[in-house]
Scaffold this active site. Structure first.
Site, PDB file in Angstrom:
ATOM      1  N   ASP A 193     -18.257  26.253   4.243  1.00 18.61           N
ATOM      2  CA  ASP A 193     -16.838  26.603   4.311  1.00 18.61           C
ATOM      3  C   ASP A 193     -16.587  27.865   3.486  1.00 18.61           C
ATOM      4  OD1 ASP A 193     -14.083  26.135   4.832  1.00 18.61           O
ATOM      5  OD2 ASP A 193     -13.882  25.397   2.798  1.00 18.61           O
ATOM      6  N   THR A 220     -11.815  30.382   7.529  1.00 22.42           N
ATOM      7  CA  THR A 220     -11.874  31.074   6.234  1.00 22.42           C
ATOM      8  C   THR A 220     -13.042  32.042   6.168  1.00 22.42           C
ATOM      9  OG1 THR A 220     -13.030  29.120   5.467  1.00 22.42           O
ATOM     10  CG2 THR A 220     -10.736  29.303   4.890  1.00 22.42           C
ATOM     11  N   THR A 221     -14.121  31.758   6.919  1.00 20.09           N
ATOM     12  CA  THR A 221     -15.272  32.664   6.897  1.00 20.09           C
ATOM     13  C   THR A 221     -14.964  33.894   7.736  1.00 20.09           C
ATOM     14  OG1 THR A 221     -16.578  30.646   6.937  1.00 20.09           O
ATOM     15  CG2 THR A 221     -17.766  32.697   7.131  1.00 20.09           C
ATOM     16  N   ASP A 253     -10.847  20.599   7.412  1.00 17.85           N
ATOM     17  CA  ASP A 253     -10.650  21.655   8.407  1.00 17.85           C
ATOM     18  C   ASP A 253     -10.154  21.068   9.725  1.00 17.85           C
ATOM     19  OD1 ASP A 253     -11.519  23.344   6.533  1.00 17.85           O
ATOM     20  OD2 ASP A 253     -13.104  24.286   7.703  1.00 17.85           O
TER      21      ASP A 253
END
Length: 535
Positions: free
Chosen positions: A69, A102-103, A400
């Protein structure tokens, strides 16, 4: 450092202790900042997509975190550089707002910085670059709207939601049982969702984990799970139709707040004191019995005497339950939290269809299940796994998935994943660049190139030749005018993401592009860095 001189030629100092500070100005400062941002993006680039790698981080006190994550990786990394800290903030804000992607947002920001560096070398002014980026990000957001699809779901037909959650989970370590976990996430969200207001309170979903068992044993409990057991081993382990008294007052005689001492000089006095104490306990237990409670859940402990009495009056009790759990139990059972014994009434009791204690494996660990509650708006996801890291990572992955389900309930538009949305935006932005006469058109073209970096990273991580794959997919999109063609990471044999059921939420994608652009604009505007030099 720039020195200033007065009219007699004597230097005077503007910045305090300026000999000890290092200073970067102009293009040098921008290049240093850009390389810091690119370095952070490079770390996360390999963990993008379903074939992305995990990172293992060890904290100073020896705790090991293994995660995929983006937000967690950056939180755990001890970042020292100021610009790199901006990237950490960027992924954190994506995590708070959307919960997923988020990446990708950091990889995109890194690519935008890389493109900006080329333009700066050509002598384009940073403000013009950021203006071009701003225009391009608006174009992309509008284009995403136009290629997005609404999709309908209802409480009975949850398949579309499950498919989208499976896309999120496919890049995580838990992808071998993503179907089961996606269903759990969707059911949990729908259990606490307010579909009229399109709102979901994720705090009502409690995620508990216990080492042991296998990942497939993960279950969703329509009720609350408390990591405690009954206070006395002989109390009943299963109570049906329980009336629960939820107390925040201790089961012990009241203590004066001031300092006090009691002089006892005869046996009689001691006997009366003991009798008094016993009466206190008797009263307390009697009050609970009188209002019809069949289970007591207490925030504090109670001493052996109270425990013994509760046992005798067969009133099962649970002690040392945390404050957050008490609140959840109160929400789920429709009870009220009672601060004093005097205030206990029948209306304040919570109702649960079944309270049972369950033990796990050969360990002495027991947990309390409170199920079939009066108000099943609070649910618990109970995760099992082989080791602690696995459970922690599953919790993050599930978070997530929960966020994705929540976003879809808020706004049910989706775009297709696998880099198809980015490629489509890139084509649209490239075409729009020709309509701008000024220097900004270079920046807009660079933005289009930067968008290609996400599908490129996906192809790279999947072991495909990145440039060939990207150009093939891009030409296919242009030829067929089909915005659903993406990178075939799982080697299914088709590039059409619609057939592969790879979806992403529209608001998630738009947020990624807008947030990345904002951070890049901020970094480009810095042209002077004064920092304390290192000795």
């Amino acid at each position: 450092m720039a020195l200033a001189f007065d009219e007699y030629g004597r230097p005077f100092i503007i910045i305090k202790e300026q000999g000890q500070k290092s200073r970067l100005r102009g293009l040098e400062a921008q290049k240093a900042n850009i390389s810091a941002g690119k370095a952070v993006a490079r770390i996360l680039r390999t963990s993008l997509g379903p074939k992305g790698m995990d990172k293992m981080l060890q904290s100073p006190d020896g705790d090991v975190v293994i995660t995929n994550d983006g937000a967690t990786i950056l939180e755990q990394m001890d970042v020292d550089n100021q610009i790199a800290k901006l990237m950490v903030e960027l992924s954190r804000s994506q995590d708070y707002e959307i919960g997923d992607g988020t990446t990708g947002v950091v990889v995109l920001a890194g690519a935008l910085l890389e493109q900006a560096e080329k333009l700066l070398e050509r002598g384009v002014h940073p403000i013009r670059i950021s203006e071009g980026y701003e225009m391009a990000s608006k174009l992309s957001a509008e284009h995403l709207e136009s290629i997005s699809q609404k999709f309908e779901f209802s409480v009975t037909d949850i398949e579309p939601l499950v498919q989208t959650c499976m896309t999120t989970l496919s890049s995580k370590i838990v992808n071998r049982c993503k179907r089961a976990l996606a269903e759990i996430a969707v059911k949990a969200v729908l259990a606490v969702a307010d579909l009229e207001r399109k709102d979901v309170n994720l705090e009502l979903i409690k995620v508990e984990g216990k080492v042991g068992g296998k990942l497939e044993d993960t279950e969703l409990i329509y009720g609350i799970l408390v990591d405690k057991d009954m206070s006395h081993p002989q109390m009943p382990k299963r109570i049906e139709n329980a009336n629960i008294a939820i107390l925040t007052c201790p089961f012990e005689p009241p203590k004066p707040k001031t300092k006090h001492k009691i002089d006892i000089d005869t046996v009689e006095k001691f006997q009366t004191l003991r009798q008094q104490e016993q009466n206190y306990f008797d009263d307390m237990v009697q009050k609970c019995k009188d209002v019809g409670a069949t289970l007591v859940i207490c925030q504090w402990g109670f001493d052996d005497e109270a425990n013994h009495l509760l046992m005798h009056r067969n009133l099962p009790a649970v002690r040392w339950v945390g404050g957050v759990e008490l609140e959840l139990i109160a929400i789920a059972t429709g009870g009220r939290i009672v601060p004093r014994f005097q205030e206990l009434t029948t209306e304040k009791l919570g109702k649960a269809g079944l309270v049972r204690e369950k033990s796990f494996g050969t360990t002495k660990d027991r947990m309390l299940y409170i199920e079939h509650c009066a108000n099943s708006r609070a649910v618990t996801v109970f995760i099992r796994g082989g080791n602690k890291m696995m459970i922690e990572e599953t919790k993050r992955s599930l978070h997530d998935a929960l966020c994705v389900a929540r976003n879809l309930i808020r706004n049910n538009s989706i775009v297709y994943g696998g880099g198809s949305a980015e490629i489509s935006c890139s084509i649209a932005v490239e075409a729009a660049a020709d309509r701008h006469p000024g220097v900004e058109q270079y920046a807009i073209r660079s933005f289009a190139e930067a968008l290609d970096s996400i599908p490129m990273a996906l192809a790279e991580n999947s072991g495909l030749p990145p440039i060939d794959t990207l150009t093939a997919v891009k030409s296919q999109q242009i030829k067929e005018n089909n915005p659903y063609c993406g990178i075939d990471c799982n080697d299914v044999g088709t590039n059409n993401m619609r057939e592969q059921n790879v979806f992403e939420t529209l608001i998630g994608k738009q947020q990624q592009i807008l947030l990345a652009t904002q951070v890049v604009k901020m970094i480009l505007k810095i042209d002077d860095v004064i920092s304390p030099s290192e000795y």
